[in-house]
Design a protein around this motif. Structure first.
Motif, PDB file in Angstrom:
ATOM      1  N   UNK A   1       0.768  -1.207   0.032  1.00  0.00           N
ATOM      2  CA  UNK A   1      -0.140  -0.099   0.052  1.00  0.00           C
ATOM      3  C   UNK A   1       0.927   1.332   0.033  1.00  0.00           C
ATOM      4  N   UNK A   2       1.077   1.998  -1.035  1.00  0.00           N
ATOM      5  CA  UNK A   2       1.724   3.051  -1.182  1.00  0.00           C
ATOM      6  C   UNK A   2       1.078   4.452  -1.221  1.00  0.00           C
ATOM      7  N   UNK A   3       1.490   5.285  -0.291  1.00  0.00           N
ATOM      8  CA  UNK A   3       1.168   6.644  -0.478  1.00  0.00           C
ATOM      9  C   UNK A   3       2.136   7.663  -1.191  1.00  0.00           C
ATOM     10  N   UNK A   4       1.608   8.321  -2.195  1.00  0.00           N
ATOM     11  CA  UNK A   4       2.384   9.042  -3.097  1.00  0.00           C
ATOM     12  C   UNK A   4       2.148  10.613  -2.832  1.00  0.00           C
ATOM     13  N   UNK A   5       3.075  11.317  -2.634  1.00  0.00           N
ATOM     14  CA  UNK A   5       3.054  12.765  -2.406  1.00  0.00           C
ATOM     15  C   UNK A   5       4.170  13.596  -3.296  1.00  0.00           C
ATOM     16  N   UNK A   6       3.800  14.775  -3.638  1.00  0.00           N
ATOM     17  CA  UNK A   6       4.373  15.565  -4.320  1.00  0.00           C
ATOM     18  C   UNK A   6       5.416  16.454  -3.539  1.00  0.00           C
ATOM     19  N   UNK A   7       6.803  16.454  -3.955  1.00  0.00           N
ATOM     20  CA  UNK A   7       7.549  17.429  -3.144  1.00  0.00           C
ATOM     21  C   UNK A   7       7.650  18.652  -3.818  1.00  0.00           C
ATOM     22  N   UNK A   8       7.612  19.658  -2.935  1.00  0.00           N
ATOM     23  CA  UNK A   8       7.430  21.369  -3.735  1.00  0.00           C
ATOM     24  C   UNK A   8       8.319  22.138  -2.939  1.00  0.00           C
ATOM     25  N   UNK A   9       8.671  23.244  -3.428  1.00  0.00           N
ATOM     26  CA  UNK A   9       9.695  24.142  -2.966  1.00  0.00           C
ATOM     27  C   UNK A   9       8.681  25.196  -2.338  1.00  0.00           C
ATOM     28  N   UNK A  10       9.355  26.296  -1.602  1.00  0.00           N
ATOM     29  CA  UNK A  10       8.566  27.065  -1.174  1.00  0.00           C
ATOM     30  C   UNK A  10       7.522  27.806  -2.202  1.00  0.00           C
ATOM     31  N   UNK A  11       7.959  27.906  -3.590  1.00  0.00           N
ATOM     32  CA  UNK A  11       7.251  28.386  -4.536  1.00  0.00           C
ATOM     33  C   UNK A  11       5.954  27.579  -5.081  1.00  0.00           C
ATOM     34  N   UNK A  12       5.885  26.296  -4.431  1.00  0.00           N
ATOM     35  CA  UNK A  12       5.017  25.410  -5.230  1.00  0.00           C
ATOM     36  C   UNK A  12       5.554  24.566  -6.271  1.00  0.00           C
TER      37      UNK A  12
ATOM     38  N   UNK B   1       1.238  -7.582   2.105  1.00  0.00           N
ATOM     39  CA  UNK B   1       0.875  -8.991   1.933  1.00  0.00           C
ATOM     40  C   UNK B   1       0.297  -9.640   3.083  1.00  0.00           C
ATOM     41  N   UNK B   2       0.209  -9.350   4.290  1.00  0.00           N
ATOM     42  CA  UNK B   2      -0.221  -9.817   5.253  1.00  0.00           C
ATOM     43  C   UNK B   2      -1.815  -9.520   5.242  1.00  0.00           C
ATOM     44  N   UNK B   3      -2.065  -8.302   4.900  1.00  0.00           N
ATOM     45  CA  UNK B   3      -3.769  -8.049   4.564  1.00  0.00           C
ATOM     46  C   UNK B   3      -4.217  -8.867   3.533  1.00  0.00           C
ATOM     47  N   UNK B   4      -3.348  -9.019   2.434  1.00  0.00           N
ATOM     48  CA  UNK B   4      -3.872  -9.846   1.352  1.00  0.00           C
ATOM     49  C   UNK B   4      -3.910 -11.178   1.776  1.00  0.00           C
TER      50      UNK B   4
END
Length: 522
Positions: free
Chosen positions: A328-339, A352-355
């Motif tokens: 299960x992967x959480x994907x987040x964009x990394x941004x600088x101070x200006x976005x 795997x355990x949950x599966x």
């Protein structure tokens, strides 16, 4: 002496920094003032507004002449003439506004010529209308349209050029502002760092090892936090740059996927160690969802995160040994101070355990369905009609035998009152209520009736049913067809009567025989 030296060093540092700040501020001011960015932007906007207004005035002048042709009212010609005067003034104003733009100067001359041509056609058209009527003026109609189109085309080109110039000046102004702000920010940071460094030296001199110990404690805590995050074996943390190349591959990722950080950092993207078919399917689904083409590979992996949308989904990693890891992967964009996006962060946990739990649950569900099927088969195999009702005597379930007795389908019976399927509904309802009151009813004789009027003698037996909390839910009843038994009993009773009658006749004959023999002996 040392204390004085530190304080003097502090003052010198502040002095140098402030001097550098003033110097850069002066440089920035000298760069910004000649261009006069704000004034240039306002000037360009004024040119665009005047060009747009000139287009409106031409349209109003033409509309005034058209209205004159339709109504012959002089006020419309006066309106046209007023707009033409305004146009002349506007063109002169534009000529003055664009003196610093040779290209626009040429276009203003072209505009003046095109407007003059349009005015000649308008005036000639009016003369012919006044002299010979509307049909005579129609000869110049197409020429007027072409002249207006030329004017509008020149105006459009001029507005587009000014808009490009406006955007360019905005960018330059923004750049200069960023330059000044960045320079000031850099100096302030430098000033702050300088002050902190000197302050640390002063505190070190005054407080000695105690302050150093506190600083080390803070640094150790920060290091411990980083170590806890990047050395956790329970989470895979993969960070990439803006192009998708892996920059961070923590211990958890190494443990879960089998790769060493040196094997992947600056070499591959997370898509290269993910299931390609799965990413292709994700790209197709996202393309349909957002109605826009989504590229395969890494773009499909980070598509939603780049749009600031929450993105937690299942992803199959291909481990170094060729095995597959469900995560299960959480994907987040990394941004600088200006976005601005500078990379992406993928935090994953082993799924795997949950599966496995889901697979076990599916197996249990299948077993439950099998058990329910087995139980249902036993119910249907029973020779008795089986019925369950709720507390109000409404049927909640029946077996096939009950369908046969009543001539109704299971769907027709469920939800119907139990008493409706007997010749004496009151007696059937009383038997059901007695079961609820006493908990059990045995061998209650009732007569069931089917849709076609066929009657069936039954023996009704019932007991109450409860849920897990021992709350009363209703009645479970069995109805055995005793029609054949009743017929057999009737035949047996008839046979008994015949036997009794034969016995009486035989006894009477024996008595007569005895009396005859007795009389003969005397």
């Amino acid at each position: 002496m040392k204390a004085i030296s530190v304080e003097r060093l502090t003052l010198i540092g502040f002095g140098i920094t402030l001097l550098a700040l003033l110097m850069i501020g002066g440089i920035a001011w000298n760069i910004a003032v000649p261009f006069d960015a704000v004034k240039s932007i306002d000037h360009t906007r004024q040119v665009i507004d005047d060009l747009s207004d000139l287009s409106v005035k031409l349209s109003e002048a033409e509309n005034g002449q058209k209205a004159y042709f339709l109504t012959k009212e002089d006020r419309f010609i006066n309106q046209r003439n007023s707009r033409l005067k305004d146009m002349a003034i506007a063109i002169q104003h534009l000529h003055g506004l664009t003196l610093d733009n040779p290209q626009q100067q040429v276009r203003i001359q072209q505009l003046q010529k095109a407007v003059d041509e349009r005015l000649v056609i308008m005036h000639e058209s009016q003369k012919q209308f006044d002299a010979s009527g509307f049909n005579a003026s129609r000869v110049l109609f197409n020429a007027g349209l072409l002249a207006s189109a030329r004017v509008q085309s020149i105006l459009t080109d001029a507005i587009v050029d000014e808009q490009v110039l406006l955007d360019d000046r905005k960018l330059k102004a923004a750049f200069r502002i960023k330059l000044v702000v960045g320079s000031v920010g850099f100096l302030l940071v430098f000033l702050l760092l300088w002050a902190l460094q000197i302050r640390r030296a002063t505190l070190g001199r005054r407080a000695g090892e105690q302050t150093s110990l506190k600083v080390r404690e803070v640094l150790l805590k920060m290091g411990a936090l980083q170590d806890a995050i990047f050395n956790s074996q329970n989470f895979s943390i993969i960070a990439t740059d803006a192009q998708g190349l892996i920059q961070i591959f923590n211990v958890g990722a190494e443990h879960m996927l089998g790769y060493d950080a040196a094997d992947v950092v600056n070499l591959i993207s997370p898509a290269d160690i993910s299931d390609a078919d799965e990413l292709a399917a994700r790209a197709t689904a996202l393309s349909a969802e957002f109605n826009t083409p989504v590229a395969l590979g890494f773009d499909a992996l980070i598509f939603k995160a780049m749009r600031r949308l929450e993105d937690i989904h299942e992803l199959t990693y291909i481990c170094r040994d060729g095995s597959r890891l469900q995560a299960i992967v959480s994907v987040t964009a990394l941004r600088d101070a200006q976005g601005v996006v500078i990379g992406s962060l993928l935090i994953g946990t082993d799924n795997t355990a949950r599966k496995q739990v889901e697979a076990e649950q599916a197996l249990l569900d299948q077993r439950l369905r099998d058990q329910q099927f087995y139980t249902r088969s036993l119910i249907e195999a029973n020779i008795d009609a089986l019925i369950t009702t709720d507390l109000n005597g409404v049927i909640s379930d029946v077996n096939h035998q009950m369908e046969s007795i009543t001539g109704c389908t299971r769907d027709e019976l469920i939800g119907a009152p139990f008493k409706n399927y007997f010749t004496e509904p009151a007696a059937a309802e009383l038997a059901m209520k007695r079961a609820l009151q006493t908990g059990k009813v045995s061998n209650c004789e009732l007569t069931a009736i089917s849709k076609d009027g066929k009657e069936t003698e039954i023996s009704y037996n019932a007991s109450t049913i409860y849920d897990r909390e021992r709350r009363l839910q209703g009645v479970f009843a069995s109805a055995r067809d005793v029609t054949e038994y009743k017929l057999f009993e009737q035949r047996l009773q008839n046979n008994n009567i015949e036997l009794e009658l034969a016995k009486a006749i035989a006894e009477k004959a024996n008595l007569a025989k005895s009396e005859f023999l007795s009389s003969m002996s005397h």
